[in-house]
Scaffold this motif. Structure first.
Motif: not given
Length: 198
Positions: A118-135
């Motif tokens: 599990k990866i804790t401490g981050i939230k991917l609540d928004g399309p921009g954040k999703i793409c940034k985190f998943l490159q």
DNA sequence: TATACGATCACCT
DNA sequence: GGTGATCGTATAC
């Protein structure tokens, strides 16, 4: 028996797909690392008559992918600094897509494979954040999601009940006149998400 | 060629 | 509640 969603999944009604994607897992494989997370919020963009849909102004180089075969990624840049990930739906020549807005239960595959942490401490609540985190960027535009390479979606591990799906208005589309009233944003209820554990 | 603006986010008051 | 960052795309000229 594969868990990867096949092209037939995407070759259906966009609103139904937007709901069915809740609880499914988005998987990103990049530079030898694999990340998986549950889809918990989506938005539907359906046809040229939907004034919020980029295809409402017809076929252009950017929207061409939405007119293509279903099951491909539509990735575009917005506000000069963020990317948004969509999956193309419906039959060929009908422009529609589902925007992936939120992910939860984020996991990373351990190097010994077949085991997730599990990866804790981050939230991917928004399309921009999703793409940034998943490159995810425009290089993945038009990628075939049914192939199971670089990026794909796996079916949900449990059935999602209708009462666990919340519908609301789409965001950031004030210019879309009457279309902004459509309840085409779908999210997994907090109760249902809690039942997925983690 | 020039210009206006957006399917967002972080940070401010 | 509001605003700035920052650039691809569509549209106007």
């Amino acid at each position: 028996m594969t868990k990867i969603l096949p092209r037939e999944f995407y070759s259906r009604n966009t609103l139904k797909i937007a709901r069915d994607l809740l609880g499914c897992f988005l998987v990103r494989e990049h530079r030898g690392k694999t990340i998986r997370a549950m889809i918990t919020e989506t938005e539907a963009y359906h046809g040229e008559d939907d004034l919020a849909c980029h295809a409402s102004r017809g076929r252009t180089p950017r929207t061409e992918v939405m007119y293509g075969a279903p099951g491909h990624a539509y990735v575009y840049m917005i506000y000069g600094m963020y990317h948004c990930l969509n999956v193309v739906t419906e039959r060929k020549d009908f422009p529609a897509a589902v925007l992936i807005r939120e992910l939860a239960n984020i996991e990373r595959m351990k190097t010994n494979k077949n085991e997730w942490e599990k990866i804790t401490g981050i939230k991917l609540d928004g399309p921009g954040k999703i793409c940034k985190f998943l490159q995810i960027d425009r290089k993945l535009n038009k990628l075939d999601l049914a192939k199971g390479e670089k990026l794909w979606i796996e079916k949900t591990a449990q059935n999602i009940a209708k009462r666990d799906i919340l519908a609301s208005k789409r965001v950031g589309i004030d210019y879309a006149q009457h279309c902004r009233e459509y309840l085409w944003r779908f999210s997994l209820s907090a109760e249902a998400l809690a039942k997925t554990g983690r």
